[in-house]
Write a protein that holds these residues in place. Structure first.
Motif, mmCIF file in Angstrom:
data_model
loop_
_atom_site.group_PDB
_atom_site.id
_atom_site.type_symbol
_atom_site.label_atom_id
_atom_site.label_comp_id
_atom_site.label_asym_id
_atom_site.label_seq_id
_atom_site.Cartn_x
_atom_site.Cartn_y
_atom_site.Cartn_z
ATOM 1 N N ILE A 29 0.842 -1.199 0.000
ATOM 2 C CA ILE A 29 0.000 0.000 0.000
ATOM 3 C C ILE A 29 0.874 1.245 0.000
ATOM 4 O O ILE A 29 0.605 2.212 -0.730
ATOM 5 C CB ILE A 29 -0.959 -0.016 1.207
ATOM 6 N N GLU A 30 1.928 1.247 0.812
ATOM 7 C CA GLU A 30 2.855 2.384 0.844
ATOM 8 C C GLU A 30 3.467 2.612 -0.528
ATOM 9 O O GLU A 30 3.572 3.755 -0.985
ATOM 10 C CB GLU A 30 3.949 2.139 1.872
ATOM 11 N N ALA A 31 3.863 1.548 -1.211
ATOM 12 C CA ALA A 31 4.452 1.669 -2.538
ATOM 13 C C ALA A 31 3.431 2.195 -3.544
ATOM 14 O O ALA A 31 3.759 3.026 -4.398
ATOM 15 C CB ALA A 31 5.001 0.323 -2.998
ATOM 16 N N HIS A 32 2.178 1.743 -3.428
ATOM 17 C CA HIS A 32 1.119 2.179 -4.336
ATOM 18 C C HIS A 32 0.900 3.697 -4.253
ATOM 19 O O HIS A 32 0.739 4.368 -5.268
ATOM 20 C CB HIS A 32 -0.183 1.441 -4.020
ATOM 21 N N PHE A 33 0.878 4.228 -3.045
ATOM 22 C CA PHE A 33 0.639 5.654 -2.846
ATOM 23 C C PHE A 33 1.928 6.475 -2.841
ATOM 24 O O PHE A 33 1.879 7.700 -2.774
ATOM 25 C CB PHE A 33 -0.117 5.905 -1.536
ATOM 26 N N GLY A 34 3.071 5.814 -2.852
ATOM 27 C CA GLY A 34 4.348 6.521 -2.832
ATOM 28 C C GLY A 34 4.658 7.131 -1.478
ATOM 29 O O GLY A 34 5.310 8.172 -1.397
ATOM 30 N N LEU A 35 4.208 6.486 -0.420
ATOM 31 C CA LEU A 35 4.431 7.002 0.935
ATOM 32 C C LEU A 35 5.803 6.576 1.424
ATOM 33 O O LEU A 35 6.249 5.457 1.172
ATOM 34 C CB LEU A 35 3.360 6.481 1.885
ATOM 35 N N GLU A 36 6.452 7.460 2.121
ATOM 36 C CA GLU A 36 7.751 7.169 2.697
ATOM 37 C C GLU A 36 7.705 7.481 4.179
ATOM 38 O O GLU A 36 6.796 8.119 4.663
ATOM 39 C CB GLU A 36 8.829 8.024 2.027
ATOM 40 N N GLY A 37 8.704 7.028 4.882
ATOM 41 C CA GLY A 37 8.772 7.310 6.304
ATOM 42 C C GLY A 37 8.723 6.027 7.102
ATOM 43 O O GLY A 37 8.802 4.925 6.555
ATOM 44 N N ASP A 38 8.569 6.199 8.387
ATOM 45 C CA ASP A 38 8.584 5.063 9.292
ATOM 46 C C ASP A 38 7.177 4.508 9.466
ATOM 47 O O ASP A 38 6.416 4.974 10.319
ATOM 48 C CB ASP A 38 9.169 5.487 10.642
ATOM 49 N N ARG A 39 6.801 3.533 8.662
ATOM 50 C CA ARG A 39 5.547 2.797 8.757
ATOM 51 C C ARG A 39 4.299 3.691 8.768
ATOM 52 O O ARG A 39 3.504 3.677 9.706
ATOM 53 C CB ARG A 39 5.574 1.920 9.996
ATOM 54 N N PRO A 40 4.066 4.475 7.704
ATOM 55 C CA PRO A 40 2.923 5.395 7.704
ATOM 56 C C PRO A 40 1.564 4.698 7.760
ATOM 57 O O PRO A 40 0.657 5.185 8.442
ATOM 58 C CB PRO A 40 3.090 6.180 6.405
ATOM 59 N N ILE A 41 1.409 3.571 7.089
ATOM 60 C CA ILE A 41 0.128 2.870 7.097
ATOM 61 C C ILE A 41 -0.144 2.283 8.475
ATOM 62 O O ILE A 41 -1.241 2.412 9.023
ATOM 63 C CB ILE A 41 0.101 1.759 6.028
ATOM 64 N N HIS A 42 0.870 1.675 9.055
ATOM 65 C CA HIS A 42 0.736 1.108 10.399
ATOM 66 C C HIS A 42 0.321 2.188 11.391
ATOM 67 O O HIS A 42 -0.599 1.992 12.192
ATOM 68 C CB HIS A 42 2.067 0.468 10.816
ATOM 69 N N ASN A 43 0.993 3.331 11.334
ATOM 70 C CA ASN A 43 0.697 4.408 12.274
ATOM 71 C C ASN A 43 -0.696 4.993 12.052
ATOM 72 O O ASN A 43 -1.395 5.317 13.017
ATOM 73 C CB ASN A 43 1.762 5.499 12.182
ATOM 74 N N LEU A 44 -1.119 5.108 10.797
ATOM 75 C CA LEU A 44 -2.468 5.597 10.500
ATOM 76 C C LEU A 44 -3.516 4.661 11.094
ATOM 77 O O LEU A 44 -4.451 5.107 11.766
ATOM 78 C CB LEU A 44 -2.675 5.713 8.988
ATOM 79 N N LEU A 45 -3.357 3.374 10.858
ATOM 80 C CA LEU A 45 -4.327 2.405 11.366
ATOM 81 C C LEU A 45 -4.321 2.363 12.890
ATOM 82 O O LEU A 45 -5.366 2.193 13.522
ATOM 83 C CB LEU A 45 -4.054 1.031 10.775
ATOM 84 N N LYS A 46 -3.155 2.535 13.491
ATOM 85 C CA LYS A 46 -3.054 2.557 14.949
ATOM 86 C C LYS A 46 -3.817 3.762 15.513
ATOM 87 O O LYS A 46 -4.558 3.638 16.491
ATOM 88 C CB LYS A 46 -1.582 2.616 15.362
ATOM 89 N N ARG A 47 -3.666 4.934 14.870
ATOM 90 C CA ARG A 47 -4.406 6.127 15.315
ATOM 91 C C ARG A 47 -5.905 5.917 15.185
ATOM 92 O O ARG A 47 -6.680 6.308 16.065
ATOM 93 C CB ARG A 47 -3.989 7.347 14.496
ATOM 94 N N GLU A 48 -6.331 5.289 14.096
ATOM 95 C CA GLU A 48 -7.758 5.050 13.883
ATOM 96 C C GLU A 48 -8.327 4.095 14.930
ATOM 97 O O GLU A 48 -9.424 4.312 15.428
ATOM 98 C CB GLU A 48 -8.007 4.506 12.476
ATOM 99 N N ARG A 49 -7.589 3.027 15.257
ATOM 100 C CA ARG A 49 -8.055 2.101 16.291
ATOM 101 C C ARG A 49 -8.164 2.795 17.634
ATOM 102 O O ARG A 49 -9.103 2.550 18.399
ATOM 103 C CB ARG A 49 -7.122 0.897 16.383
#
Length: 70
Positions: A29-49
């Motif tokens: 997913i990170e590669a699809h959106f071109g996201l960089e950094g330290d685990r952006p998808i993981h951190n987003l989902l953690k904030r949502e939970r």
């Protein structure tokens, strides 16, 4: 000095959840959106939970307060 590129991942959340349901990994997913950094998808989902737990706890507290008031 290069400018930082910020992506508002909150806007992408519905599409990210759909990709997760398809079985995509966080890295895919990170590669699809071109996201960089330290685990952006993981951190987003953690904030949502965390937000969901907070809302559930507040809702439970209101329900308990109504029950004891009656």
């Amino acid at each position: 000095m290069p400018r930082r590129q910020y992506t508002h991942v909150q806007v992408l959340l519905p599409e990210i959840r759909a990709m997760m349901a398809e079985g995509k990994s966080h890295r895919e997913i990170e590669a699809h959106f071109g996201l960089e950094g330290d685990r952006p998808i993981h951190n987003l989902l953690k904030r949502e939970r965390r937000k969901e737990r907070k809302l559930a706890a507040a809702s439970r507290a209101v329900s308990e307060a109504e029950t004891t008031a009656e």
